[in-house]
Design a protein around this motif. Structure first.
Motif, PDB file in Angstrom:
ATOM      1  N   LEU A 176     -99.735  45.446  65.141  1.00 52.96           N
ATOM      2  CA  LEU A 176    -100.575  46.634  65.302  1.00 52.96           C
ATOM      3  C   LEU A 176    -100.219  47.725  64.307  1.00 52.96           C
ATOM      4  N   ALA A 177     -98.927  47.912  64.077  1.00 49.92           N
ATOM      5  CA  ALA A 177     -98.497  48.955  63.145  1.00 49.92           C
ATOM      6  C   ALA A 177     -98.974  48.637  61.736  1.00 49.92           C
ATOM      7  N   VAL A 178     -98.758  47.395  61.309  1.00 49.39           N
ATOM      8  CA  VAL A 178     -99.169  47.000  59.957  1.00 49.39           C
ATOM      9  C   VAL A 178    -100.687  47.143  59.815  1.00 49.39           C
ATOM     10  N   GLN A 179    -101.436  46.684  60.834  1.00 47.20           N
ATOM     11  CA  GLN A 179    -102.892  46.694  60.725  1.00 47.20           C
ATOM     12  C   GLN A 179    -103.501  48.088  60.890  1.00 47.20           C
ATOM     13  N   TYR A 180    -102.718  49.036  61.391  1.00 48.16           N
ATOM     14  CA  TYR A 180    -103.176  50.433  61.433  1.00 48.16           C
ATOM     15  C   TYR A 180    -103.135  51.036  60.023  1.00 48.16           C
ATOM     16  N   TYR A 181    -102.104  50.658  59.275  1.00 46.18           N
ATOM     17  CA  TYR A 181    -101.906  51.263  57.951  1.00 46.18           C
ATOM     18  C   TYR A 181    -102.501  50.454  56.800  1.00 46.18           C
ATOM     19  N   PRO A 215    -108.225  52.440  60.177  1.00 41.03           N
ATOM     20  CA  PRO A 215    -109.466  51.864  60.698  1.00 41.03           C
ATOM     21  C   PRO A 215    -109.850  52.391  62.084  1.00 41.03           C
ATOM     22  N   VAL A 216    -108.924  53.098  62.749  1.00 45.54           N
ATOM     23  CA  VAL A 216    -109.240  53.709  64.048  1.00 45.54           C
ATOM     24  C   VAL A 216    -108.872  55.190  64.009  1.00 45.54           C
ATOM     25  N   GLN A 217    -109.573  55.969  64.805  1.00 42.31           N
ATOM     26  CA  GLN A 217    -109.301  57.415  64.868  1.00 42.31           C
ATOM     27  C   GLN A 217    -108.431  57.697  66.083  1.00 42.31           C
ATOM     28  N   VAL A 218    -107.279  58.275  65.844  1.00 49.19           N
ATOM     29  CA  VAL A 218    -106.382  58.601  66.965  1.00 49.19           C
ATOM     30  C   VAL A 218    -105.849  60.013  66.761  1.00 49.19           C
ATOM     31  N   ALA A 219    -105.866  60.802  67.869  1.00 49.04           N
ATOM     32  CA  ALA A 219    -105.470  62.214  67.760  1.00 49.04           C
ATOM     33  C   ALA A 219    -103.960  62.352  67.581  1.00 49.04           C
ATOM     34  N   ASP A 220    -103.204  61.498  68.273  1.00 47.63           N
ATOM     35  CA  ASP A 220    -101.736  61.604  68.247  1.00 47.63           C
ATOM     36  C   ASP A 220    -101.149  60.231  67.899  1.00 47.63           C
ATOM     37  N   GLU A 221    -100.911  60.058  66.596  1.00 51.28           N
ATOM     38  CA  GLU A 221    -100.396  58.780  66.067  1.00 51.28           C
ATOM     39  C   GLU A 221     -99.089  58.378  66.755  1.00 51.28           C
ATOM     40  N   LYS A 222     -98.193  59.357  66.912  1.00 48.33           N
ATOM     41  CA  LYS A 222     -96.874  59.062  67.485  1.00 48.33           C
ATOM     42  C   LYS A 222     -96.997  58.578  68.924  1.00 48.33           C
ATOM     43  N   LEU A 223     -97.897  59.208  69.690  1.00 48.92           N
ATOM     44  CA  LEU A 223     -98.114  58.788  71.083  1.00 48.92           C
ATOM     45  C   LEU A 223     -98.646  57.353  71.107  1.00 48.92           C
ATOM     46  N   MET A 224     -99.601  57.040  70.214  1.00 48.07           N
ATOM     47  CA  MET A 224    -100.159  55.682  70.197  1.00 48.07           C
ATOM     48  C   MET A 224     -99.051  54.655  69.949  1.00 48.07           C
ATOM     49  N   PHE A 225     -98.158  54.943  69.015  1.00 46.96           N
ATOM     50  CA  PHE A 225     -97.098  53.969  68.722  1.00 46.96           C
ATOM     51  C   PHE A 225     -96.062  53.895  69.842  1.00 46.96           C
ATOM     52  N   ARG A 226     -95.868  55.002  70.569  1.00 45.26           N
ATOM     53  CA  ARG A 226     -94.984  54.944  71.748  1.00 45.26           C
ATOM     54  C   ARG A 226     -95.604  54.044  72.819  1.00 45.26           C
ATOM     55  N   ALA A 280    -105.788  52.837  70.483  1.00 41.36           N
ATOM     56  CA  ALA A 280    -106.120  54.183  69.979  1.00 41.36           C
ATOM     57  C   ALA A 280    -106.895  54.950  71.049  1.00 41.36           C
ATOM     58  N   ARG A 281    -107.843  54.246  71.691  1.00 37.97           N
ATOM     59  CA  ARG A 281    -108.656  54.901  72.733  1.00 37.97           C
ATOM     60  C   ARG A 281    -107.799  55.287  73.929  1.00 37.97           C
ATOM     61  N   LEU A 282    -106.908  54.368  74.338  1.00 33.91           N
ATOM     62  CA  LEU A 282    -106.018  54.647  75.470  1.00 33.91           C
ATOM     63  C   LEU A 282    -105.157  55.877  75.188  1.00 33.91           C
ATOM     64  N   SER A 283    -104.664  55.961  73.973  1.00 33.94           N
ATOM     65  CA  SER A 283    -103.845  57.107  73.566  1.00 33.94           C
ATOM     66  C   SER A 283    -104.673  58.396  73.622  1.00 33.94           C
ATOM     67  N   ASN A 284    -105.911  58.328  73.147  1.00 39.80           N
ATOM     68  CA  ASN A 284    -106.777  59.517  73.172  1.00 39.80           C
ATOM     69  C   ASN A 284    -107.140  59.925  74.601  1.00 39.80           C
ATOM     70  N   ILE A 285    -107.344  58.927  75.486  1.00 38.06           N
ATOM     71  CA  ILE A 285    -107.661  59.231  76.895  1.00 38.06           C
ATOM     72  C   ILE A 285    -106.457  59.938  77.542  1.00 38.06           C
ATOM     73  N   LEU A 286    -105.256  59.381  77.312  1.00 36.98           N
ATOM     74  CA  LEU A 286    -104.043  59.951  77.929  1.00 36.98           C
ATOM     75  C   LEU A 286    -103.735  61.350  77.399  1.00 36.98           C
ATOM     76  N   SER A 287    -104.014  61.558  76.113  1.00 39.11           N
ATOM     77  CA  SER A 287    -103.697  62.890  75.550  1.00 39.11           C
ATOM     78  C   SER A 287    -104.850  63.877  75.774  1.00 39.11           C
ATOM     79  N   GLY A 288    -105.908  63.398  76.443  1.00 41.33           N
ATOM     80  CA  GLY A 288    -107.030  64.291  76.761  1.00 41.33           C
ATOM     81  C   GLY A 288    -107.890  64.642  75.574  1.00 41.33           C
ATOM     82  N   THR A 289    -107.848  63.788  74.535  1.00 44.72           N
ATOM     83  CA  THR A 289    -108.608  64.142  73.316  1.00 44.72           C
ATOM     84  C   THR A 289    -109.788  63.192  73.084  1.00 44.72           C
TER      85      THR A 289
END
Length: 291
Positions: A176-181, A215-226, A280-289
């Motif tokens: 996932l990390a490689v394919q994000y970048y 390839p995906v939009q995420v508000a908090d990159e660090k949260l997604m990787f956590r 990415a979506r799960l991270s955005n839902i959890l961070s309220g963004t």
């Protein structure tokens, strides 16, 4: 500029004997002794005279000679100080090579690219020491080193992990990390007899072409990787339990369950079933963004 002389077993052995060099297991040293593989690496990295190339772990300078002939400039970072006099000898006829005797994980590579290449994207080409492949690749991406591409020799199993998708046993945080970048592409599989000494496992050359935009939009990159790390730390557990048990994740069980439901997944889903887009979506839902 002189044609490369290293790359065949006789010349490699001659250099090693001249300097009475002994391989250091702790540095994961396996030197390439196959000119066809070297040619393939250089071709797939698409190096031109306009490029600055960073090589990690040049060894005795085998691939460095090939890189010097193709690139505008090569910066080679080598941790083993006993190799420095050898490199100064084997690279003495190449005036576009700079050798740095340091641990690459401690070098500020973004600053190096700024100083040596005016901040323009660099290309990384290397026969990586297998024991630190993941920290090196992740360090290049996470520290936002300006990159065009990474073309590296890695353990075959690691190359496979970098390019697989959900639902396979090799799929995990590294995929996932490689394919994000970057966009991963396996260039060639390389058997153990192409190295000295022979590694116990098969190898592969993989090219990672850096995305200009993820390839995906995420508000908090660090949260997604956590979230990603927590989901794969305990592969047998459901996603809810993996996240709930992780010290890196600060949400309650109820918040996690609600977010997974909003994502449209059942309570028993495991992390390995989610795509990068869903993480990415799960991270955005959890961070309220989430939009």
């Amino acid at each position: 500029m002189k044609e490369p002389t290293l790359g065949n077993p006789q010349n490699t052995i001659a250099v090693l004997q001249k300097y009475n060099f002994s391989f250091q297991k702790k540095f994961g040293q396996n030197f390439l002794i196959d000119t066809h593989v070297l040619d393939k690496i250089i071709a797939s990295a698409e190096i031109t005279k306009n490029d600055m190339v960073l090589e990690i772990g040049p060894g005795i300078g085998t691939m460095t000679q090939y890189l010097a002939c193709a690139a505008g400039k090569v910066v080679a970072v080598e941790i083993d100080k006993t190799l420095i006099p050898i490199l100064e000898d084997t690279l003495s006829e190449y005036d576009n090579v700079q050798i740095i005797n340091q641990d690459v994980l401690k070098v500020n590579l973004a600053k190096l690219a700024e100083e040596e290449n005016g901040g323009k994207p660099i290309k990384v080409v290397a026969n990586l020491p297998y024991y630190i492949t993941t920290p090196i690749i992740m360090g290049l991406f996470e520290n936002h080193v300006p990159l065009k591409s990474i073309t590296v020799m890695v353990q075959k199993e690691v190359a496979d992990r970098m390019q697989v998708g959900p639902g396979t046993k090799d799929y995990g945080a590294l995929s996932l990390a490689v394919q994000y970048y970057a966009k991963p592409y396996i260039v060639a599989n390389v058997p153990p007899n192409c190295f000295m000494p022979r590694p116990k496992v098969g190898s592969a050359v993989i090219r990672l072409e850096r995305y200009e935009e993820p390839p995906v939009q995420v508000a908090d990159e660090k949260l997604m990787f956590r979230i990603i790390r927590a989901s794969f730390n305990q592969r047998r557990k459901t996603l809810v339990n993996g996240l709930k048990n992780s010290p890196e994740i600060q949400f309650t069980k109820e918040e996690i369950e609600a977010a997974i439901e909003t994502l449209g997944k059942g309570a028993s889903v495991r992390g390995e079933a989610l795509t990068l887009e869903e993480f990415a979506r799960l991270s955005n839902i959890l961070s309220g963004t989430e939009q």
